[in-house]
Scaffold this active site. Structure first.
Site, PDB file in Angstrom:
ATOM      1  N   HIS A   1      55.784  75.880 -65.341  1.00 21.22           N
ATOM      2  CA  HIS A   1      56.959  75.204 -65.911  1.00 21.22           C
ATOM      3  C   HIS A   1      56.868  75.140 -67.436  1.00 21.22           C
ATOM      4  O   HIS A   1      57.270  74.165 -68.071  1.00 21.22           O
ATOM      5  CB  HIS A   1      57.094  73.786 -65.338  1.00 21.22           C
TER       6      HIS A   1
ATOM      7  N   THR B   1      63.122  75.966 -57.700  1.00 19.75           N
ATOM      8  CA  THR B   1      62.006  75.416 -58.472  1.00 19.75           C
ATOM      9  C   THR B   1      61.203  74.482 -57.577  1.00 19.75           C
ATOM     10  O   THR B   1      61.740  73.515 -57.036  1.00 19.75           O
ATOM     11  CB  THR B   1      62.518  74.655 -59.706  1.00 19.75           C
TER      12      THR B   1
ATOM     13  N   TYR C   1      66.809  72.686 -57.678  1.00 22.70           N
ATOM     14  CA  TYR C   1      65.632  71.868 -57.423  1.00 22.70           C
ATOM     15  C   TYR C   1      65.626  71.468 -55.952  1.00 22.70           C
ATOM     16  O   TYR C   1      66.627  71.603 -55.246  1.00 22.70           O
ATOM     17  CB  TYR C   1      65.641  70.618 -58.303  1.00 22.70           C
TER      18      TYR C   1
ATOM     19  N   LYS D   1      60.069  79.537 -57.766  1.00 28.08           N
ATOM     20  CA  LYS D   1      59.565  79.415 -59.136  1.00 28.08           C
ATOM     21  C   LYS D   1      58.624  78.221 -59.247  1.00 28.08           C
ATOM     22  O   LYS D   1      58.992  77.101 -58.875  1.00 28.08           O
ATOM     23  CB  LYS D   1      60.741  79.226 -60.100  1.00 28.08           C
TER      24      LYS D   1
ATOM     25  N   SER E   1      70.636  76.957 -64.739  1.00 25.48           N
ATOM     26  CA  SER E   1      69.953  75.772 -64.228  1.00 25.48           C
ATOM     27  C   SER E   1      70.938  74.813 -63.562  1.00 25.48           C
ATOM     28  O   SER E   1      72.076  74.665 -64.014  1.00 25.48           O
ATOM     29  CB  SER E   1      69.245  75.050 -65.377  1.00 25.48           C
TER      30      SER E   1
END
Length: 387
Positions: free
Chosen positions: A276, A156, A130, A252, A107
């Site tokens: 999520h 994401t 992100y 995602k 992440s």
């Protein structure tokens, strides 16, 4: 090592051995947590067909996800703050995944940096980003991921704004944890966790602090995070991000057929059907309910994976039988990490693999690549009729 037979055994140890704020961060959803719960319970509504008098010798769960060989159709999902569940948590999880033969996804909001993980592992890993406003930071972040030989980029797309998670607000979640009477009292009961944390230098968000403009400490990080996510995200922006990376790209956070079609149009290599983990839009349908209609719409154009709610090898088997080419586990491996570090992540993978292999055999299949919907019994109204 205690006798571990299922993921819930690891979950109980995780709760016992990890500070409350970090356990709650893992084990919570948005608002009423309806979607968080249904991600799990909807898997339970799908049943398996038992078959007999079938040769069960020579079984294999090996397959491929985005062209990469994997021991089973499972990847470790990107989970923020993993290095707070256990000291150097991302490194430990990445090592366990590499040894087991499944992908690990780091992440952006990890405690260990991209460089930390690359220096301590010998196999490529996936990197999650992100959609942030700062293009300069994004480009430098992707350059760092390329230098670390990351083999796929996971973007994401369901976090333009954050869903409210009551437990995190009430616990004052932060990294490192804020020292209050309540948090200190709780951490004093987690001696092993505390000793390991004292022995590591990695207690901040390693991909952000010292890399994002003006972020030099936890206080400046908070203000940066509040402004960093891009609420103006649209498909043009996603297409721009796709062009920034010349390798495999996975989107995602897809939970709608129309969004899945758009993902295929912008050139993504795969999508992850995901809500999520129930941490964003509470009241959304579970990922497993949405899986088949998304596959029906785009499955011949793009590889479809799924996350949210997978807690067992049977869940993996059900998802694959419904058409998913891969699955992602988040909480299931974090339970293991918080319970027993790297050995716990390995144990979580072993548990899931054994359940997958045994259940596949008892359904009359020897090869995960030959598993299809014929092994399932699905309620006729499973997808639901919604006006």
């Amino acid at each position: 090592m205690p006798v571990i037979t299922n993921i819930n055994d690891l979950k109980r140890l995780h709760k016992k051995r990890t500070p409350k704020m970090f356990y709650d961060y893992c084990e919570s959803g948005a608002w009423t947590e309806q979607t968080f719960r249904e991600n799990v319970t909807d898997f339970e509504k799908i049943r398996l067909r038992q078959r007999i008098a079938v040769n069960m010798e020579g079984r294999t769960t090996a397959t491929r996800m985005i062209g990469q060989d994997v021991t089973m159709p499972v990847a470790l999902a990107p989970v923020g703050l993993t290095g707070m569940q256990r000291a150097d948590g991302e490194i430990k999880a990445a090592k366990a995944a590499a040894k087991f033969g499944v992908p690990f996804t780091l992440s952006t909001m990890s405690i260990c940096s991209i460089e930390d993980v690359a220096e301590n592992t010998d196999k490529p890993f996936w990197f999650q980003v992100y959609t942030l406003k700062d293009d300069d930071f994004m480009r430098r972040l992707l350059d760092r991921a390329k230098a670390a030989n990351c083999s796929a980029l996971v973007i994401t797309v369901d976090l333009q704004i954050m869903g409210q998670r009551h437990k995190d607000l009430k616990n004052g979640l932060s990294a490192p944890p804020k020292l209050t009477v309540k948090s200190i009292a709780n951490m004093m009961t987690k001696a092993q966790w505390g000793l390991e944390m004292l022995g590591t230098k990695r207690r901040f968000f390693g991909n952000i602090v010292g890399h994002a403009k003006g972020v030099t400490d936890p206080s400046s990080l908070s203000s940066w995070t509040a402004e960093a996510f891009d609420p103006a995200l649209d498909w043009d922006r996603i297409a721009q991000l796709r062009k920034m990376w010349d390798g495999k790209v996975i989107l995602k956070g897809i939970l709608d057929v129309e969004d899945a079609k758009k993902a295929a149009e912008v050139g993504a290599d795969a999508i992850i059907v995901s809500n999520h983990g129930g941490r964003q839009l509470d009241g959304a349908l579970s990922s497993i309910r949405m899986l088949e209609q998304i596959i029906d719409a785009v499955g011949d154009k793009i590889e479809v994976h799924i996350d949210s709610g997978i807690r067992s090898g049977q869940d993996v088997l059900k998802a694959v039988a419904m058409g998913a080419k891969g699955t992602m586990i988040g909480r299931a491996y974090v339970y293991g990490l918080g319970a027993m570090g790297e050995a716990g992540v390995t144990k979580a993978l072993e548990v899931i693999h054994k359940e997958l292999d045994t259940s596949m055999a008892l359904c009359g299949r020897r090869d995960i690549n030959e598993v299809d919907r014929d092994i399932l019994l699905v309620p006729e109204d499973f997808a639901g009729r919604w006006a």
